[in-house]
Design a protein around this motif. Sequence first.
Motif, PDB file in Angstrom:
ATOM      1  N   PRO A  49       0.843  -1.199   0.000  1.00  0.00           N
ATOM      2  CA  PRO A  49       0.000   0.000   0.000  1.00  0.00           C
ATOM      3  C   PRO A  49       0.880   1.252   0.000  1.00  0.00           C
ATOM      4  CG  PRO A  49      -0.696  -1.555   1.716  1.00  0.00           C
ATOM      5  CD  PRO A  49       0.615  -2.049   1.191  1.00  0.00           C
ATOM      6  N   TYR A  50       0.349   2.313  -0.577  1.00  0.00           N
ATOM      7  CA  TYR A  50       1.045   3.607  -0.516  1.00  0.00           C
ATOM      8  C   TYR A  50       0.568   4.311   0.757  1.00  0.00           C
ATOM      9  CZ  TYR A  50       1.692   2.528  -5.509  1.00  0.00           C
ATOM     10  OH  TYR A  50       1.994   1.905  -6.714  1.00  0.00           O
ATOM     11  N   TRP A  51       0.977   3.723   1.854  1.00  0.00           N
ATOM     12  CA  TRP A  51       0.499   4.097   3.195  1.00  0.00           C
ATOM     13  C   TRP A  51      -1.020   4.175   3.190  1.00  0.00           C
ATOM     14  CZ3 TRP A  51       0.968   9.263   6.332  1.00  0.00           C
ATOM     15  CH2 TRP A  51       0.635   9.013   7.667  1.00  0.00           C
ATOM     16  N   GLN A  52      -1.627   5.317   3.539  1.00  0.00           N
ATOM     17  CA  GLN A  52      -3.082   5.332   3.723  1.00  0.00           C
ATOM     18  C   GLN A  52      -3.867   5.728   2.467  1.00  0.00           C
ATOM     19  OE1 GLN A  52      -3.541   8.020   7.063  1.00  0.00           O
ATOM     20  NE2 GLN A  52      -2.826   6.502   8.542  1.00  0.00           N
ATOM     21  N   MET A  53      -3.194   5.786   1.301  1.00  0.00           N
ATOM     22  CA  MET A  53      -3.886   6.261   0.089  1.00  0.00           C
ATOM     23  C   MET A  53      -5.137   5.423  -0.190  1.00  0.00           C
ATOM     24  SD  MET A  53      -2.568   6.589  -3.814  1.00  0.00           S
ATOM     25  CE  MET A  53      -1.235   7.731  -3.528  1.00  0.00           C
ATOM     26  N   ILE A  54      -5.004   4.101  -0.112  1.00  0.00           N
ATOM     27  CA  ILE A  54      -6.161   3.200  -0.219  1.00  0.00           C
ATOM     28  C   ILE A  54      -6.127   2.293   1.003  1.00  0.00           C
ATOM     29  CG2 ILE A  54      -7.202   1.290  -1.520  1.00  0.00           C
ATOM     30  CD1 ILE A  54      -5.945   2.461  -4.051  1.00  0.00           C
ATOM     31  N   ARG A  55      -7.213   2.230   1.728  1.00  0.00           N
ATOM     32  CA  ARG A  55      -7.303   1.318   2.882  1.00  0.00           C
ATOM     33  C   ARG A  55      -7.791  -0.034   2.359  1.00  0.00           C
ATOM     34  NH1 ARG A  55      -5.947   3.731   8.107  1.00  0.00           N
ATOM     35  NH2 ARG A  55      -6.352   5.956   7.875  1.00  0.00           N
ATOM     36  N   TYR A  56      -6.944  -1.054   2.465  1.00  0.00           N
ATOM     37  CA  TYR A  56      -7.274  -2.344   1.856  1.00  0.00           C
ATOM     38  C   TYR A  56      -8.185  -3.205   2.714  1.00  0.00           C
ATOM     39  CZ  TYR A  56      -4.201  -1.128  -1.878  1.00  0.00           C
ATOM     40  OH  TYR A  56      -3.671  -0.476  -2.950  1.00  0.00           O
ATOM     41  N   ASN A  57      -8.134  -3.028   4.018  1.00  0.00           N
ATOM     42  CA  ASN A  57      -9.013  -3.777   4.912  1.00  0.00           C
ATOM     43  C   ASN A  57      -8.955  -3.118   6.293  1.00  0.00           C
ATOM     44  OD1 ASN A  57      -6.689  -4.983   6.385  1.00  0.00           O
ATOM     45  ND2 ASN A  57      -6.332  -5.878   4.355  1.00  0.00           N
ATOM     46  N   ALA A  58      -9.585  -3.756   7.265  1.00  0.00           N
ATOM     47  CA  ALA A  58      -9.669  -3.131   8.589  1.00  0.00           C
ATOM     48  C   ALA A  58      -8.559  -3.600   9.530  1.00  0.00           C
ATOM     49  CB  ALA A  58     -11.025  -3.436   9.206  1.00  0.00           C
ATOM     50  N   SER A  59      -7.707  -4.530   9.054  1.00  0.00           N
ATOM     51  CA  SER A  59      -6.715  -5.121   9.952  1.00  0.00           C
ATOM     52  C   SER A  59      -5.633  -4.118  10.357  1.00  0.00           C
ATOM     53  CB  SER A  59      -6.050  -6.322   9.256  1.00  0.00           C
ATOM     54  OG  SER A  59      -4.920  -6.713   9.981  1.00  0.00           O
ATOM     55  N   SER A  60      -5.285  -4.150  11.617  1.00  0.00           N
ATOM     56  CA  SER A  60      -4.204  -3.280  12.094  1.00  0.00           C
ATOM     57  C   SER A  60      -2.855  -3.745  11.541  1.00  0.00           C
ATOM     58  CB  SER A  60      -4.167  -3.260  13.625  1.00  0.00           C
ATOM     59  OG  SER A  60      -3.929  -4.570  14.089  1.00  0.00           O
ATOM     60  N   ARG A  61      -2.801  -4.996  10.993  1.00  0.00           N
ATOM     61  CA  ARG A  61      -1.551  -5.510  10.418  1.00  0.00           C
ATOM     62  C   ARG A  61      -1.336  -4.987   8.992  1.00  0.00           C
ATOM     63  NH1 ARG A  61       0.972  -7.476  14.658  1.00  0.00           N
ATOM     64  NH2 ARG A  61       2.497  -8.119  13.120  1.00  0.00           N
ATOM     65  N   CYS A  62      -2.381  -4.411   8.405  1.00  0.00           N
ATOM     66  CA  CYS A  62      -2.272  -3.926   7.022  1.00  0.00           C
ATOM     67  C   CYS A  62      -1.456  -2.635   6.998  1.00  0.00           C
ATOM     68  CB  CYS A  62      -3.657  -3.678   6.437  1.00  0.00           C
ATOM     69  SG  CYS A  62      -3.590  -3.158   4.707  1.00  0.00           S
ATOM     70  N   LEU A  63      -0.507  -2.569   6.089  1.00  0.00           N
ATOM     71  CA  LEU A  63       0.352  -1.384   6.014  1.00  0.00           C
ATOM     72  C   LEU A  63      -0.438  -0.115   5.708  1.00  0.00           C
ATOM     73  CD1 LEU A  63       2.615  -3.556   6.023  1.00  0.00           C
ATOM     74  CD2 LEU A  63       3.876  -2.085   4.471  1.00  0.00           C
ATOM     75  N   SER A  64      -1.620  -0.288   5.104  1.00  0.00           N
ATOM     76  CA  SER A  64      -2.435   0.907   4.819  1.00  0.00           C
ATOM     77  C   SER A  64      -3.077   1.470   6.087  1.00  0.00           C
ATOM     78  CB  SER A  64      -3.508   0.583   3.788  1.00  0.00           C
ATOM     79  OG  SER A  64      -4.470  -0.307   4.322  1.00  0.00           O
ATOM     80  N   ASN A  65      -3.030   0.694   7.177  1.00  0.00           N
ATOM     81  CA  ASN A  65      -3.612   1.174   8.432  1.00  0.00           C
ATOM     82  C   ASN A  65      -2.550   1.575   9.454  1.00  0.00           C
ATOM     83  OD1 ASN A  65      -6.291   0.823   7.606  1.00  0.00           O
ATOM     84  ND2 ASN A  65      -6.169  -1.375   8.032  1.00  0.00           N
ATOM     85  N   ALA A  66      -1.294   1.666   9.020  1.00  0.00           N
ATOM     86  CA  ALA A  66      -0.250   2.125   9.945  1.00  0.00           C
ATOM     87  C   ALA A  66      -0.640   3.531  10.429  1.00  0.00           C
ATOM     88  CB  ALA A  66       1.098   2.156   9.239  1.00  0.00           C
ATOM     89  N   PRO A  67      -0.629   3.734  11.746  1.00  0.00           N
ATOM     90  CA  PRO A  67      -1.162   4.999  12.279  1.00  0.00           C
ATOM     91  C   PRO A  67      -0.323   6.225  11.930  1.00  0.00           C
ATOM     92  CG  PRO A  67      -0.239   3.633  14.035  1.00  0.00           C
ATOM     93  CD  PRO A  67      -0.246   2.792  12.797  1.00  0.00           C
ATOM     94  N   THR A  68       0.968   6.032  11.697  1.00  0.00           N
ATOM     95  CA  THR A  68       1.842   7.159  11.361  1.00  0.00           C
ATOM     96  C   THR A  68       2.740   6.742  10.194  1.00  0.00           C
ATOM     97  OG1 THR A  68       3.600   6.414  12.829  1.00  0.00           O
ATOM     98  CG2 THR A  68       1.961   7.942  13.771  1.00  0.00           C
ATOM     99  N   LEU A  69       3.356   7.748   9.568  1.00  0.00           N
ATOM    100  CA  LEU A  69       4.283   7.458   8.476  1.00  0.00           C
ATOM    101  C   LEU A  69       5.478   6.653   9.008  1.00  0.00           C
ATOM    102  CD1 LEU A  69       5.127   7.827   5.545  1.00  0.00           C
ATOM    103  CD2 LEU A  69       6.041  10.080   6.153  1.00  0.00           C
ATOM    104  N   ALA A  70       5.920   7.001  10.213  1.00  0.00           N
ATOM    105  CA  ALA A  70       7.051   6.274  10.812  1.00  0.00           C
ATOM    106  C   ALA A  70       6.687   4.803  11.031  1.00  0.00           C
ATOM    107  CB  ALA A  70       7.445   6.925  12.129  1.00  0.00           C
ATOM    108  N   ALA A  71       5.433   4.553  11.450  1.00  0.00           N
ATOM    109  CA  ALA A  71       4.996   3.168  11.673  1.00  0.00           C
ATOM    110  C   ALA A  71       4.914   2.424  10.339  1.00  0.00           C
ATOM    111  CB  ALA A  71       3.641   3.149  12.373  1.00  0.00           C
ATOM    112  N   PHE A  72       4.499   3.116   9.267  1.00  0.00           N
ATOM    113  CA  PHE A  72       4.449   2.499   7.939  1.00  0.00           C
ATOM    114  C   PHE A  72       5.856   2.084   7.505  1.00  0.00           C
ATOM    115  CE2 PHE A  72       5.052   3.112   3.357  1.00  0.00           C
ATOM    116  CZ  PHE A  72       4.177   2.152   2.862  1.00  0.00           C
TER     117      PHE A  72
END
Length: 165
Positions: A49-72
Amino acid sequence: MEGGGTCRDVCKELGIAYEGRDLRAGFDATRSESFDALGSFDFVWLHPPYWQMIRYNASSRCLSNAPTLAAFVSALRSVFANCRRVLAEHGKLAVLIGDGKHEGRYLGLPFRTLNAAEAEGYQLAAPEIIRFGHGSTSSKRVYSTSFIPRLHDVCLVLERTSSNR
Ligand SMILES: C[S@@+](CC[C@H](N)C(=O)[O-])C[C@H]1O[C@@H](n2cnc3c(N)ncnc32)[C@H](O)[C@@H]1O
């Protein structure tokens, strides 16, 4: 991160042996244990994922749901480290990534991705490849302000860092 399986389809057409995994089928690429029984690979293709550009699912393990850029970036580093373990001796890892904006600012995702890969023991194996988005929504849109739209993604082809670097 095979998503809908574009890579699987290309490999099938080219007659290349293929293994695909994705979080949506229960495979978390940030976990080292996920890779334990996989064997080794000549080529690994990653399309995160390009961080939060598209949210692929609701899982906290998904890179699109990383809470911060540093976490991504930290999660991406874990994926790089895990892939490195299963890469054959002269294997290559390619990662496709595009930039995005967050709160009005460009994130520089391709640059952060290269830095993350270097920090995990990779180097560029080829010049960066630009994938131009001929059919992307933004290529047809008319904008009211003058700026440079992002019309491309960057593909980085990486290999393990040679020991003398
Ligand atoms: C940009 S999409 C890949 C699209 C793909 N190229 C296709 O052909 O559809 C990113 C994918 O990364 C997956 N993903 C995100 N976080 C992941 C994780 N921690 N482990 C494995 N897959 C993950 C998402 O489920 C999503 O399918």
